[in-house]
Design an enzyme around this catalytic site. Structure first.
Site, mmCIF file in Angstrom:
data_model
loop_
_atom_site.group_PDB
_atom_site.id
_atom_site.type_symbol
_atom_site.label_atom_id
_atom_site.label_comp_id
_atom_site.label_asym_id
_atom_site.label_seq_id
_atom_site.Cartn_x
_atom_site.Cartn_y
_atom_site.Cartn_z
ATOM 1 C CG HIS A 1 -0.336 -0.065 2.518
ATOM 2 N ND1 HIS A 1 0.064 1.066 3.174
ATOM 3 C CD2 HIS A 1 0.022 -1.102 3.312
ATOM 4 C CE1 HIS A 1 0.620 0.739 4.323
ATOM 5 N NE2 HIS A 1 0.612 -0.582 4.434
ATOM 6 C CG LEU A 2 0.735 6.216 -0.089
ATOM 7 C CD1 LEU A 2 1.137 6.278 -1.550
ATOM 8 C CD2 LEU A 2 -0.266 7.301 0.231
#
Length: 87
Positions: A15-16
């Site tokens: 994810h980010l």
């Protein structure tokens, strides 16, 4: 060109935050750093490219490095992934 396969250990995948850590490490090198997941190739120096690969926990990717500092780049990127990308 050098390459190595590695399994993603992060419980939530790339994810980010972990994608940002991966990109930051890859950008330290002059070598082109990419990875392949299934049939897709992503630029490890681009957060959007990494996120677009949709890599989940347990997925295996193959990292490729090509350029003057390719071996050091590969060692660093693989070690960063294996360390859990900050998680």
């Amino acid at each position: 060109m050098v390459s190595h396969k590695v399994r993603i250990k992060n419980p939530t995948g790339l994810h980010l935050r972990p994608a940002g850590i991966l990109c930051k490490e890859a950008m330290r090198f002059r070598a082109l750093v990419t990875f392949r997941f299934r049939e897709n190739t992503a630029n490890a120096k681009s957060v959007l490219s990494v996120l677009g690969a949709c890599i989940k926990s347990g997925d295996e990717i193959e990292v490729f490095c090509e350029g003057e500092d390719e071996e050091e780049a590969l060692r660093t990127v693989i070690a960063t992934i294996e360390s859990g990308l900050g998680e």
